[in-house]
Design a protein around this motif. Structure first.
Motif: not given
Length: 180
Positions: A51-54, A76-80, A86-87
């Motif tokens: 649903a979040g497009g990940l 988008e999933g890879l970017a997220a 790294t957080e």
């Protein structure tokens, strides 16, 4: 906001597409050594990620009458996932039942406490032996950037943890008047 389980699923899918069944298997081993989830949790999280497009999926012929879904990571999933990696991890209270039991062990029968620690020592030594076999199967440390590097790095953490716990159990047995 994606949950930690969602990021665990994204990390598995970053290594390649998987069916829901394959994801659950990957979540048991190797991910299950450091993060656990049941099949129903994985399925529900996959729906949120979709649903979040990940993540996305393709239908493929399945072994039964219905098609199976083969999930993949989206851009988008890879970017997220890249951003999340790294957080700093969230603060979590420590919860270690054996340490809590040790804190109160003085009220128990010494022989029962010895047995508890002897059993725990055996458990940690068995897990350590399993991890050592896995380490030997790597055939050397993968380079950073190789998908195998993450598995190797988490295995090294597991090796260190199991050695530490086994040493602590031996120390406890010595304190209780019994060597390992």
């Amino acid at each position: 906001m994606t949950s930690t389980l969602g990021y665990a699923i994204l990390a598995v899918l970053a290594r390649g597409e998987r069916t829901g069944y394959d994801l659950a298997a990957s979540m048991r081993r190797p991910v299950g050594y450091f993060w656990t989830a049941g099949h129903s949790q994985i399925h529900a999280e996959l729906q949120k990620l979709r649903a979040g497009g990940l993540v996305g999926f393709e239908s493929a012929h399945g072994p039964g009458p219905q098609d199976k879904k083969v999930y993949h990571l989206t851009a988008e999933g890879l970017a997220a996932l890249r951003e999340w990696v790294t957080e700093p991890p969230r603060e979590r209270p420590e919860r270690d039942e054996l340490v809590l039991k040790t804190y109160a062990a003085w009220v128990a029968e010494p022989e029962l406490v010895r047995r508890l620690f002897a059993d725990q020592l055996a458990t940690h030594e068995a897990r350590l032996a399993d991890y050592e076999r896995q380490e030997a199967s790597f055939g050397g440390q993968p380079a950073f950037g190789d998908p195998g590097f993450g598995g190797y790095a988490t295995l090294r953490c597991g090796l260190s943890y199991e050695r530490h716990r086994a040493d602590w159990c031996r120390w406890m047995l010595a304190q209780l008047g019994e060597g390992p």
